[in-house]
Scaffold this motif. Sequence first.
Motif, PDB file in Angstrom:
ATOM      1  N   SER A 181       0.873  -1.059   0.029  1.00 54.09           N
ATOM      2  CA  SER A 181      -0.027   0.001  -0.106  1.00 54.09           C
ATOM      3  C   SER A 181       0.845   1.268  -0.105  1.00 54.09           C
ATOM      4  O   SER A 181       1.556   1.565   0.970  1.00 54.09           O
ATOM      5  CB  SER A 181      -1.066  -0.028   1.399  1.00 54.09           C
ATOM      6  OG  SER A 181      -1.955   1.051   0.989  1.00 54.09           O
ATOM      7  N   LEU A 182       0.694   2.044  -0.900  1.00 50.47           N
ATOM      8  CA  LEU A 182       1.413   3.442  -1.265  1.00 50.47           C
ATOM      9  C   LEU A 182       0.701   4.352  -1.648  1.00 50.47           C
ATOM     10  O   LEU A 182      -0.114   4.323  -2.214  1.00 50.47           O
ATOM     11  CB  LEU A 182       2.558   3.160  -2.175  1.00 50.47           C
ATOM     12  CG  LEU A 182       3.684   2.124  -1.969  1.00 50.47           C
ATOM     13  CD1 LEU A 182       4.311   1.564  -3.328  1.00 50.47           C
ATOM     14  CD2 LEU A 182       4.745   2.458  -0.704  1.00 50.47           C
ATOM     15  N   THR A 183       0.942   5.683  -1.046  1.00 49.86           N
ATOM     16  CA  THR A 183       0.277   6.958  -1.179  1.00 49.86           C
ATOM     17  C   THR A 183       1.134   7.987  -1.456  1.00 49.86           C
ATOM     18  O   THR A 183       2.105   8.011  -0.593  1.00 49.86           O
ATOM     19  CB  THR A 183      -0.756   7.139   0.054  1.00 49.86           C
ATOM     20  OG1 THR A 183      -1.662   6.065   0.238  1.00 49.86           O
ATOM     21  CG2 THR A 183      -1.519   8.629   0.106  1.00 49.86           C
ATOM     22  N   SER A 184       0.864   8.781  -2.524  1.00 44.30           N
ATOM     23  CA  SER A 184       1.953   9.880  -2.411  1.00 44.30           C
ATOM     24  C   SER A 184       1.719  10.667  -1.486  1.00 44.30           C
ATOM     25  O   SER A 184       0.856  11.009  -0.717  1.00 44.30           O
ATOM     26  CB  SER A 184       1.435  10.534  -3.957  1.00 44.30           C
ATOM     27  OG  SER A 184       0.117  11.093  -3.880  1.00 44.30           O
ATOM     28  N   ALA A 185       2.707  11.681  -1.153  1.00 42.11           N
ATOM     29  CA  ALA A 185       2.966  12.642  -0.231  1.00 42.11           C
ATOM     30  C   ALA A 185       1.720  13.792  -0.050  1.00 42.11           C
ATOM     31  O   ALA A 185       1.456  14.123   0.958  1.00 42.11           O
ATOM     32  CB  ALA A 185       4.351  13.427  -0.394  1.00 42.11           C
TER      33      ALA A 185
ATOM     34  N   ARG B 214      -2.453  10.283  -5.132  1.00 39.54           N
ATOM     35  CA  ARG B 214      -2.094   8.958  -5.751  1.00 39.54           C
ATOM     36  C   ARG B 214      -1.974   7.878  -5.032  1.00 39.54           C
ATOM     37  O   ARG B 214      -1.237   8.026  -4.028  1.00 39.54           O
ATOM     38  CB  ARG B 214      -1.039   9.195  -6.910  1.00 39.54           C
ATOM     39  CG  ARG B 214      -0.716   7.799  -7.974  1.00 39.54           C
ATOM     40  CD  ARG B 214      -1.850   8.152  -9.171  1.00 39.54           C
ATOM     41  NE  ARG B 214      -1.593   7.091  -9.953  1.00 39.54           N
ATOM     42  CZ  ARG B 214      -2.124   7.203 -11.279  1.00 39.54           C
ATOM     43  NH1 ARG B 214      -2.767   8.098 -11.657  1.00 39.54           N
ATOM     44  NH2 ARG B 214      -1.871   6.238 -12.112  1.00 39.54           N
ATOM     45  N   GLN B 215      -2.602   6.833  -5.213  1.00 37.78           N
ATOM     46  CA  GLN B 215      -2.525   5.586  -4.476  1.00 37.78           C
ATOM     47  C   GLN B 215      -2.573   4.214  -5.065  1.00 37.78           C
ATOM     48  O   GLN B 215      -3.355   4.254  -6.024  1.00 37.78           O
ATOM     49  CB  GLN B 215      -3.648   5.761  -3.375  1.00 37.78           C
ATOM     50  CG  GLN B 215      -3.860   6.838  -2.401  1.00 37.78           C
ATOM     51  CD  GLN B 215      -4.825   6.750  -1.198  1.00 37.78           C
ATOM     52  OE1 GLN B 215      -6.039   6.772  -1.410  1.00 37.78           O
ATOM     53  NE2 GLN B 215      -4.477   6.214   0.120  1.00 37.78           N
ATOM     54  N   MET B 216      -1.868   3.414  -4.440  1.00 44.50           N
ATOM     55  CA  MET B 216      -1.889   2.045  -5.349  1.00 44.50           C
ATOM     56  C   MET B 216      -1.931   1.328  -3.919  1.00 44.50           C
ATOM     57  O   MET B 216      -0.911   1.047  -3.050  1.00 44.50           O
ATOM     58  CB  MET B 216      -0.765   1.870  -5.996  1.00 44.50           C
ATOM     59  CG  MET B 216      -0.689   0.418  -6.353  1.00 44.50           C
ATOM     60  SD  MET B 216       1.053  -0.213  -7.131  1.00 44.50           S
ATOM     61  CE  MET B 216       2.228   0.021  -5.727  1.00 44.50           C
ATOM     62  N   THR B 217      -2.777   0.309  -3.718  1.00 45.07           N
ATOM     63  CA  THR B 217      -2.995  -0.937  -3.087  1.00 45.07           C
ATOM     64  C   THR B 217      -3.149  -2.193  -3.606  1.00 45.07           C
ATOM     65  O   THR B 217      -4.233  -2.056  -4.375  1.00 45.07           O
ATOM     66  CB  THR B 217      -3.901  -0.678  -1.700  1.00 45.07           C
ATOM     67  OG1 THR B 217      -3.318   0.500  -0.954  1.00 45.07           O
ATOM     68  CG2 THR B 217      -4.035  -1.876  -0.747  1.00 45.07           C
TER      69      THR B 217
ATOM     70  N   LEU C  85       3.620  -3.207 -12.747  1.00 47.17           N
ATOM     71  CA  LEU C  85       2.347  -2.682 -12.257  1.00 47.17           C
ATOM     72  C   LEU C  85       2.780  -1.283 -11.350  1.00 47.17           C
ATOM     73  O   LEU C  85       1.870  -0.497 -11.354  1.00 47.17           O
ATOM     74  CB  LEU C  85       1.790  -3.728 -11.213  1.00 47.17           C
ATOM     75  CG  LEU C  85       0.398  -3.512 -10.456  1.00 47.17           C
ATOM     76  CD1 LEU C  85      -0.710  -2.868 -11.171  1.00 47.17           C
ATOM     77  CD2 LEU C  85       0.221  -4.544  -9.478  1.00 47.17           C
ATOM     78  N   HIS C  86       3.532  -1.614 -10.402  1.00 45.00           N
ATOM     79  CA  HIS C  86       4.167  -0.170  -9.900  1.00 45.00           C
ATOM     80  C   HIS C  86       4.290   0.822 -10.710  1.00 45.00           C
ATOM     81  O   HIS C  86       3.884   1.851 -10.395  1.00 45.00           O
ATOM     82  CB  HIS C  86       5.532  -0.747  -9.124  1.00 45.00           C
ATOM     83  CG  HIS C  86       5.370  -1.312  -7.748  1.00 45.00           C
ATOM     84  ND1 HIS C  86       4.981  -2.637  -7.639  1.00 45.00           N
ATOM     85  CD2 HIS C  86       5.431  -0.756  -6.658  1.00 45.00           C
ATOM     86  CE1 HIS C  86       5.113  -2.970  -6.473  1.00 45.00           C
ATOM     87  NE2 HIS C  86       5.381  -1.756  -5.490  1.00 45.00           N
ATOM     88  N   GLN C  87       5.035   0.508 -11.688  1.00 41.90           N
ATOM     89  CA  GLN C  87       5.430   1.866 -12.742  1.00 41.90           C
ATOM     90  C   GLN C  87       3.935   2.317 -13.539  1.00 41.90           C
ATOM     91  O   GLN C  87       3.953   3.632 -13.089  1.00 41.90           O
ATOM     92  CB  GLN C  87       6.267   1.267 -13.783  1.00 41.90           C
ATOM     93  CG  GLN C  87       6.857   2.291 -14.754  1.00 41.90           C
ATOM     94  CD  GLN C  87       8.065   2.950 -14.202  1.00 41.90           C
ATOM     95  OE1 GLN C  87       8.530   2.713 -13.112  1.00 41.90           O
ATOM     96  NE2 GLN C  87       8.191   4.234 -14.740  1.00 41.90           N
ATOM     97  N   LEU C  88       3.054   1.590 -13.706  1.00 45.42           N
ATOM     98  CA  LEU C  88       2.050   2.089 -14.243  1.00 45.42           C
ATOM     99  C   LEU C  88       0.942   2.836 -13.176  1.00 45.42           C
ATOM    100  O   LEU C  88       0.692   3.805 -13.285  1.00 45.42           O
ATOM    101  CB  LEU C  88       1.275   0.817 -14.950  1.00 45.42           C
ATOM    102  CG  LEU C  88      -0.007   1.190 -15.620  1.00 45.42           C
ATOM    103  CD1 LEU C  88       0.102   2.099 -16.890  1.00 45.42           C
ATOM    104  CD2 LEU C  88      -0.827   0.082 -16.150  1.00 45.42           C
ATOM    105  N   ALA C  89       0.837   2.018 -12.053  1.00 44.58           N
ATOM    106  CA  ALA C  89       0.102   2.393 -10.948  1.00 44.58           C
ATOM    107  C   ALA C  89       0.549   3.856 -10.425  1.00 44.58           C
ATOM    108  O   ALA C  89      -0.569   4.638 -10.083  1.00 44.58           O
ATOM    109  CB  ALA C  89      -0.425   1.273 -10.057  1.00 44.58           C
ATOM    110  N   LEU C  90       1.605   3.829 -10.379  1.00 49.17           N
ATOM    111  CA  LEU C  90       2.289   5.062  -9.440  1.00 49.17           C
ATOM    112  C   LEU C  90       2.208   6.357 -10.352  1.00 49.17           C
ATOM    113  O   LEU C  90       2.684   7.250 -10.022  1.00 49.17           O
ATOM    114  CB  LEU C  90       3.380   4.682  -8.612  1.00 49.17           C
ATOM    115  CG  LEU C  90       3.248   3.709  -7.675  1.00 49.17           C
ATOM    116  CD1 LEU C  90       4.809   3.593  -7.098  1.00 49.17           C
ATOM    117  CD2 LEU C  90       2.158   3.927  -6.520  1.00 49.17           C
TER     118      LEU C  90
END
Length: 377
Positions: A331-335, A339-342, A371-376
């Motif tokens: 689970s990552l969220t921009s500062a 933008r979020q990806m989980t 997936l990381h590259q695209l989603a973020l």
Amino acid sequence: MTNPTREPGFDPDRLQSALDAVHHAGVPGIHAEIRDGDRVWRGASGVADLATGRPVDPGMRQRVGSVTKTFTAAAVLRQVEEGRVGLDEPVGTYLPELVPGERGRQITVRMLLDHTSGISDYLPYAFPSLQGLPVLKGLSPASLDDNRFREFRPAELIEMGLAAPPGGAPGGPVGTYSNTNYLLLGQLLEQVSGVTAEKCITRDVIEPAGLHHTSFPAGTHVEGAHSLMYEALYGLIEPPRDYSVYDMSWVMTGAGLVSTVADLNRFYRELLDGRVVDRSSLARMRRTGPVRALDGSKTLDYGLGLTRIEGPGGRVYWGHEGTVWGAGTTSLTSADGRRQMTFAVNLMRWNKPDASGKPQPHAIDGALAALHQLALG
């Protein structure tokens, strides 16, 4: 799925294809929620049950592993805000019987939160057939099965970690990731709040964040719709075996939570917007330093229960990864919270070793990186 936008980085067809690629690379099932401001995309690919072919669904609950640490850290910061805990107080002030003597005087609450305590992880001692990690020679899955229904007491696990050779000096420049730290923080929460750590985290973090599908398990089962959880243990379990039914007392306040991808995105939005802990606490959580990962594979940029990474274009993201037997969650969220990806997967430790015992790259790794590259975006 919602919002049929085709803007670069938020194209539903491309996002679905990225999930499909992870599934086709070997993961039985993956589901995700990607957010960009008010735009939301939810998707899934593959199956929740290999035997029946039951499809995975983006609303399913998941054991989220060490993502739990952000929740535990937030609960401790709430106690700091209320004056019951001092971040730079020795842990022995609060838990003299668990961490006695010189270590109890040297190790502070902050050092537990940011993994600079030097206390080793108890995992190789609670699961003795896994001793030797990160080298994969001589490992066996025996302990996974032996401990499936074993109920551990936090104190016995903490004692294992304290008895092990230290991972470093307290407050050293490079931390060593250790679940023992977060079991100690759970005991700290119980000591200062007067309720169980699970109740404290639920009351002070989960409920204020408005999370309706996030909880600590009451028994060995995951309540509600969920995937089976397939553990490969670096090719030692072939075919991978389901560990969705498991007593999680071995890691409760370190990695025991069950949640959904939507709840985790909501949690990190609320946290980074200052609505779970106050702004000064959030600033403390985001002061980072280097911490060696548990498996030795990388060095994390780690704060107080939060990891910091740089995404495409140098955009900063905050969040956590988590694994338990058979399940992985990121689970990552921009500062700025926009933008979020989980995502959640139902297969873990798919990398098989070479002759030296070093895990080798797998097609799943490349698919997840894409997936990381695209989603973020």
